[in-house]
Scaffold this motif. Structure first.
Motif, short mmCIF file in Angstrom:
data_model
loop_
_atom_site.label_atom_id
_atom_site.label_comp_id
_atom_site.label_asym_id
_atom_site.label_seq_id
_atom_site.Cartn_x
_atom_site.Cartn_y
_atom_site.Cartn_z
N GLY A 1 0.61 -1.28 0.02
CA GLY A 1 0.70 -0.07 -0.03
C GLY A 1 0.62 1.37 -0.57
N PRO A 2 -0.05 2.40 0.15
CA PRO A 2 0.63 4.13 0.09
C PRO A 2 1.93 3.98 1.51
CG PRO A 2 -1.19 4.26 0.44
CD PRO A 2 -1.07 2.56 0.26
N LYS A 3 2.90 4.23 1.08
CA LYS A 3 3.70 5.07 2.64
C LYS A 3 4.39 5.80 2.68
CE LYS A 3 8.28 3.62 4.83
NZ LYS A 3 9.15 2.83 4.38
N SER A 4 3.86 6.93 3.21
CA SER A 4 4.35 8.01 3.17
C SER A 4 5.97 8.66 3.55
CB SER A 4 3.32 9.57 3.73
OG SER A 4 1.69 9.31 3.08
N LEU A 5 6.43 10.00 3.56
CA LEU A 5 7.52 9.86 4.02
C LEU A 5 8.21 11.31 3.61
CD1 LEU A 5 10.79 9.38 2.62
CD2 LEU A 5 8.62 7.93 1.56
N ARG A 6 9.15 12.25 4.33
CA ARG A 6 9.65 13.47 4.50
C ARG A 6 10.43 13.18 4.04
NH1 ARG A 6 6.22 17.53 4.92
NH2 ARG A 6 7.64 18.85 4.95
N ALA A 7 11.02 13.91 2.60
CA ALA A 7 12.03 13.99 1.91
C ALA A 7 12.40 15.26 1.68
CB ALA A 7 11.25 12.43 0.67
N LEU A 8 13.95 15.10 1.09
CA LEU A 8 13.98 16.63 0.59
C LEU A 8 14.21 16.57 -0.53
CD1 LEU A 8 16.40 19.16 1.54
CD2 LEU A 8 18.13 17.59 1.29
N VAL A 9 13.99 17.60 -0.67
CA VAL A 9 13.35 17.55 -2.13
C VAL A 9 14.32 18.58 -2.85
CG1 VAL A 9 11.28 18.68 -4.07
CG2 VAL A 9 10.96 17.05 -2.24
N LYS A 10 15.23 18.23 -3.83
CA LYS A 10 15.73 19.23 -4.28
C LYS A 10 15.04 20.25 -5.37
CE LYS A 10 20.87 18.40 -6.81
NZ LYS A 10 19.86 19.35 -8.25
N ASP A 11 14.88 19.59 -6.53
CA ASP A 11 14.78 20.52 -7.63
C ASP A 11 12.78 19.75 -8.60
OD1 ASP A 11 15.59 18.56 -9.47
OD2 ASP A 11 17.44 19.73 -9.15
N ILE A 12 12.80 20.73 -9.39
CA ILE A 12 11.31 20.44 -9.83
C ILE A 12 11.26 21.48 -11.24
CG2 ILE A 12 8.71 20.92 -9.00
CD1 ILE A 12 8.82 21.00 -6.65
N SER A 13 10.92 20.68 -11.60
CA SER A 13 10.71 21.27 -13.36
C SER A 13 9.37 20.73 -14.01
CB SER A 13 11.78 20.45 -14.51
OG SER A 13 11.69 19.43 -14.41
N GLU A 14 8.62 21.46 -14.72
CA GLU A 14 7.54 20.92 -15.29
C GLU A 14 7.65 19.58 -15.83
OE1 GLU A 14 5.93 23.17 -18.12
OE2 GLU A 14 7.64 25.46 -18.08
N GLY A 15 8.60 18.82 -15.73
CA GLY A 15 9.14 16.99 -16.93
C GLY A 15 9.12 16.44 -15.58
N GLY A 16 9.42 17.03 -14.28
CA GLY A 16 9.44 16.39 -12.79
C GLY A 16 10.25 16.68 -11.96
N PHE A 17 10.89 15.49 -11.09
CA PHE A 17 11.80 16.36 -10.05
C PHE A 17 12.42 15.14 -8.90
CE2 PHE A 17 8.34 13.85 -8.24
CZ PHE A 17 8.68 12.89 -6.65
N ALA A 18 13.40 15.79 -8.11
CA ALA A 18 14.61 15.30 -7.53
C ALA A 18 14.54 15.20 -5.82
CB ALA A 18 15.58 15.36 -8.06
N PHE A 19 14.57 13.44 -5.41
CA PHE A 19 14.34 13.16 -4.09
C PHE A 19 15.43 13.04 -3.35
CE2 PHE A 19 12.04 10.46 -4.85
CZ PHE A 19 12.02 9.98 -4.10
N ILE A 20 16.18 13.49 -2.69
CA ILE A 20 17.05 12.38 -1.56
C ILE A 20 16.00 11.89 -0.33
CG2 ILE A 20 19.43 12.57 -0.40
CD1 ILE A 20 19.41 15.07 -1.87
N SER A 21 16.53 10.18 -0.66
CA SER A 21 16.36 9.34 0.79
C SER A 21 17.36 8.59 1.51
CB SER A 21 14.66 9.23 0.36
OG SER A 21 14.34 8.36 1.58
N GLY A 22 16.66 8.26 2.43
CA GLY A 22 17.71 7.28 3.10
C GLY A 22 17.68 5.83 2.46
N GLU A 23 16.26 6.01 2.31
CA GLU A 23 15.11 4.30 2.02
C GLU A 23 15.85 3.67 1.20
OE1 GLU A 23 11.73 4.31 3.70
OE2 GLU A 23 11.98 5.55 4.19
#
Length: 211
Positions: free
Chosen positions: A120-142
């Protein structure tokens, strides 16, 4: 670049247009036979995806610097050596798109990211590096697999949340040990996103100037 240059196991993005609405699906190169490419079959909720003649499909082959594109192609499901694949014939050389042409807004803040697993769905707080109209990048220890569906809950300037669904398309070591940087591509374009990105950029400029 032509079909013979494609590497087995390399990711492919299928850009699908139906009634002026774009959807992106991910797959991989499995085999190349002459100009025909056999791809990992795409399934949604266990059902093999079909591509009717009324839709327009572009095949994108992303690399670090460029995206190679074959436009308006036909995709169908076939059985080859007792296995099911989606296949496409890529005639001629691909057009080249500059990957760096995408407008990105640096974020550098924690945001709510939801991942979808068999449990099922799992929510977490992640460090979002950047966002564009095409996508985004995030950093996680998982750890997350390529192709995993994720959802970014982005706050709008009106205090509402914009839910942006994407798929993980690449990963690389993060800035600290045991961290991974994930690059995600939105599955659908959102008409509200450009305005929100402009607002975020303006807010960042105001903070830099102390306004």
């Amino acid at each position: 670049m032509n079909a013979a240059d494609l590497e087995v196991s390399h990711s492919l993005e299928l850009e699908i247009w139906i009634n002026n609405k774009k959807t992106t699906l991910l797959t991989k190169v499995e085999k190349v036979v002459d100009q025909t490419v056999l791809m990992t079959p795409i399934r949604i909720n266990g059902h093999l995806v079909g591509f009717p003649p009324t839709c327009t499909v572009n095949v994108l082959y992303p690399t670090e610097e460029h995206v190679y594109a074959w436009v308006n192609v036909q995709i169908k499901a076939v059985k080859f050596q007792k296995e099911i694949y989606h296949c496409v014939t890529l005639n001629g050389d691909a057009a080249t798109i500059n990957r760096r042409g995408s407008y990105r807004v640096y974020i550098g803040e924690e945001m709510l990211v939801t991942t979808f697993t068999n449990e099922g769905p799992k929510s977490l707080r992640a460090l979002v590096k950047d966002i564009s109209e095409g996508g985004f990048a995030f950093i996680s220890g998982e750890e997350f697999d390529i192709g995993r569906t994720v959802r970014l809950n982005l706050q709008t300037k009106k205090g509402q949340e914009l839910h942006l669904t994407a798929q993980i398309v690449r990963q690389q070591p993060g800035p600290r040990p045991n961290e991974t940087l994930y690059g995600c591509k939105f599955r659908e374009s959102n008409p509200h996103l450009p305005g929100i990105l402009m607002h975020l950029q303006q807010e960042r400029q105001r903070k830099k100037m102390g306004l």
